[in-house]
Scaffold this motif. Structure first.
Motif, PDB file in Angstrom:
ATOM      1  N   LEU A 151      20.745  38.442  66.303  1.00 53.42           N
ATOM      2  CA  LEU A 151      20.984  38.622  64.876  1.00 53.42           C
ATOM      3  C   LEU A 151      21.291  40.086  64.567  1.00 53.42           C
ATOM      4  O   LEU A 151      22.185  40.388  63.755  1.00 53.42           O
ATOM      5  CB  LEU A 151      19.771  38.161  64.071  1.00 53.42           C
ATOM      6  CG  LEU A 151      19.880  38.305  62.555  1.00 53.42           C
ATOM      7  CD1 LEU A 151      21.038  37.477  62.014  1.00 53.42           C
ATOM      8  CD2 LEU A 151      18.577  37.891  61.873  1.00 53.42           C
ATOM      9  N   SER A 152      20.583  40.982  65.213  1.00 54.91           N
ATOM     10  CA  SER A 152      20.851  42.405  65.014  1.00 54.91           C
ATOM     11  C   SER A 152      22.247  42.768  65.493  1.00 54.91           C
ATOM     12  O   SER A 152      22.934  43.584  64.863  1.00 54.91           O
ATOM     13  CB  SER A 152      19.804  43.236  65.751  1.00 54.91           C
ATOM     14  OG  SER A 152      20.054  44.616  65.581  1.00 54.91           O
ATOM     15  N   PHE A 184      25.939  33.092  63.646  1.00 59.19           N
ATOM     16  CA  PHE A 184      24.864  33.446  62.703  1.00 59.19           C
ATOM     17  C   PHE A 184      23.866  32.306  62.488  1.00 59.19           C
ATOM     18  O   PHE A 184      22.652  32.566  62.450  1.00 59.19           O
ATOM     19  CB  PHE A 184      25.470  33.879  61.363  1.00 59.19           C
ATOM     20  CG  PHE A 184      24.499  34.564  60.454  1.00 59.19           C
ATOM     21  CD1 PHE A 184      24.248  35.919  60.582  1.00 59.19           C
ATOM     22  CD2 PHE A 184      23.821  33.855  59.469  1.00 59.19           C
ATOM     23  CE1 PHE A 184      23.334  36.559  59.754  1.00 59.19           C
ATOM     24  CE2 PHE A 184      22.919  34.477  58.633  1.00 59.19           C
ATOM     25  CZ  PHE A 184      22.669  35.839  58.777  1.00 59.19           C
ATOM     26  N   PRO A 185      24.296  31.045  62.321  1.00 61.73           N
ATOM     27  CA  PRO A 185      23.297  29.979  62.109  1.00 61.73           C
ATOM     28  C   PRO A 185      22.354  29.776  63.275  1.00 61.73           C
ATOM     29  O   PRO A 185      21.260  29.225  63.105  1.00 61.73           O
ATOM     30  CB  PRO A 185      24.169  28.729  61.871  1.00 61.73           C
ATOM     31  CG  PRO A 185      25.493  29.259  61.437  1.00 61.73           C
ATOM     32  CD  PRO A 185      25.669  30.538  62.205  1.00 61.73           C
ATOM     33  N   THR A 240      37.339  37.198  66.814  1.00 63.87           N
ATOM     34  CA  THR A 240      37.298  38.300  65.860  1.00 63.87           C
ATOM     35  C   THR A 240      35.862  38.495  65.389  1.00 63.87           C
ATOM     36  O   THR A 240      35.001  37.637  65.602  1.00 63.87           O
ATOM     37  CB  THR A 240      38.204  38.025  64.648  1.00 63.87           C
ATOM     38  OG1 THR A 240      37.702  36.888  63.931  1.00 63.87           O
ATOM     39  CG2 THR A 240      39.636  37.761  65.078  1.00 63.87           C
ATOM     40  N   ILE A 241      35.623  39.613  64.752  1.00 60.24           N
ATOM     41  CA  ILE A 241      34.267  39.899  64.285  1.00 60.24           C
ATOM     42  C   ILE A 241      33.809  38.850  63.279  1.00 60.24           C
ATOM     43  O   ILE A 241      32.706  38.296  63.387  1.00 60.24           O
ATOM     44  CB  ILE A 241      34.215  41.308  63.669  1.00 60.24           C
ATOM     45  CG1 ILE A 241      34.463  42.369  64.742  1.00 60.24           C
ATOM     46  CG2 ILE A 241      32.869  41.545  62.988  1.00 60.24           C
ATOM     47  CD1 ILE A 241      34.499  43.781  64.208  1.00 60.24           C
ATOM     48  N   ALA A 242      34.656  38.574  62.302  1.00 54.53           N
ATOM     49  CA  ALA A 242      34.267  37.619  61.260  1.00 54.53           C
ATOM     50  C   ALA A 242      34.058  36.222  61.830  1.00 54.53           C
ATOM     51  O   ALA A 242      33.116  35.519  61.451  1.00 54.53           O
ATOM     52  CB  ALA A 242      35.330  37.590  60.164  1.00 54.53           C
ATOM     53  N   SER A 243      34.940  35.823  62.742  1.00 50.19           N
ATOM     54  CA  SER A 243      34.810  34.493  63.338  1.00 50.19           C
ATOM     55  C   SER A 243      33.543  34.384  64.182  1.00 50.19           C
ATOM     56  O   SER A 243      32.830  33.370  64.121  1.00 50.19           O
ATOM     57  CB  SER A 243      36.043  34.202  64.193  1.00 50.19           C
ATOM     58  OG  SER A 243      35.933  32.941  64.825  1.00 50.19           O
ATOM     59  N   LEU A 244      33.256  35.415  64.956  1.00 49.94           N
ATOM     60  CA  LEU A 244      32.053  35.384  65.785  1.00 49.94           C
ATOM     61  C   LEU A 244      30.791  35.336  64.935  1.00 49.94           C
ATOM     62  O   LEU A 244      29.843  34.596  65.241  1.00 49.94           O
ATOM     63  CB  LEU A 244      32.031  36.616  66.693  1.00 49.94           C
ATOM     64  CG  LEU A 244      30.843  36.739  67.643  1.00 49.94           C
ATOM     65  CD1 LEU A 244      30.786  35.547  68.593  1.00 49.94           C
ATOM     66  CD2 LEU A 244      30.913  38.040  68.427  1.00 49.94           C
TER      67      LEU A 244
END
Length: 313
Positions: free
Chosen positions: A279-280, A269-270, A260-264
């Motif tokens: 990052l973009s 992100f780190p 999912t978007i949030a999970s990915l």
């Protein structure tokens, strides 16, 4: 006694405070949108429209696409809503209209406590309880029954790992059901008693009162609770990360691993350097997630308007 000047001064201060609060909320929301869009502009410019139509997510080749996480977000959210909304509606109706007062109070408190459980706890519970059940019993049984049925066989295909879109949707259903139930309970409780008593006085059954009195009166709030649950489901991160499989691919099987978007975003992100295309791309995914939430809200408002016009006729 306060004079007229003091009352006017107090009214002016109150008007200034609430106006400032309203404008502040709009500015905050606008700032979040601008940060997401400006942060994702590099990915939009690099990949163009293919960013929305490609499911490839390869940090090595610096090729990113949003289709796989968008697909996983939509599928898991729909599964969660399909499972949670009927259960939440039935539980809310039973608690407010049928259950004895003591039982209703105890169960209602339990529902509220369930809503306060941290999402990571749901993820751990799903990983150690739901995943083994899906892998050992649910998917093999469904594959045995429907594995030779055209079209349906694709929905139950795949190795029985237990992690996948279906498991993520079930975890989301458990998570959003307390929120939707709590909102519906508040709405059903606030319905004027004279409306329900009038229906029963005319000889209507519980089903008829619920269909013809309670639902029309509370339609807007019920839809609002569903949209609230949808927003929670689309934005959930850690619980889904535990059980969805975290694979950036699209498949027909409900038991295939996905993302999912949030999970990915939480996973990648780190490891995304500042100013990188990766990052973009993650920022662009955040903008897409916000857009999806706005679209869902807009659709709910349109449906409410259409149903209201039909009833007005």
């Amino acid at each position: 006694m306060l004079g007229a000047g003091s009352r006017l001064n107090g009214d002016s201060i109150f008007r200034w405070l609430v106006t400032t609060a309203g404008i502040g909320v709009l500015l905050l929301l606008g700032g979040i949108i601008l940060v997401m869009i400006s942060g994702g502009m590099k990915a939009f410019e690099t990949f163009g429209p293919s960013f929305f139509t490609t499911s490839i997510w390869n940090p090595v080749t610096q090729h990113f696409g949003a289709l796989a996480p968008v697909f996983g977000t939509i599928v898991t959210s729909l599964i969660g809503l399909v499972v949670a909304v009927p259960l939440a509606f039935g539980a809310a109706f039973w608690l407010t209209q049928m259950a004895p007062a003591r039982i209703s109070f105890a169960v209602g408190m339990a529902v509220q406590l369930l809503a306060a459980v941290p999402s990571i706890i749901f993820g751990m519970w799903g990983f150690f309880v739901i995943v083994p059940l899906i892998a050992r019993y649910v998917q093999p049984t469904l594959h045995h029954w429907f594995g030779h049925v055209p079209v349906v066989d694709a929905l139950v295909a795949g190795a029985p790992f237990g992690t996948g879109l279906m498991t993520g949707g079930l975890i989301l259903a458990v998570m959003i059901m307390p929120f939707v139930t709590a909102v519906m309970c508040d709405v059903f409780t606030s319905i004027p008693a004279v409306l329900k008593e009038s229906g029963f006085g005319l000889g209507a059954t519980r089903w008829e009162v619920m269909r013809n009195v309670i639902l029309p009166w509370s339609r807007s709030a019920v839809v609002g609770s569903v949209v609230l649950g949808m927003g929670r489901a689309m934005g959930e991160t850690m619980a889904v990360t535990f059980v969805i499989g975290n694979a950036n691919k699209i498949g027909w099987s409900l038991f295939a691993p996905g993302n999912t978007i949030a999970s990915l975003i939480a996973l990648e992100f780190p490891e995304s350097p500042a100013g990188s295309v990766k990052l973009s791309a993650l920022m662009a995914l955040g903008a897409i997630l916000m857009a999806m939430s706005f679209v869902a809200l807009a659709i709910s408002r349109v449906l409410l308007g259409v149903s209201g016009k039909k009833e007005g006729r």
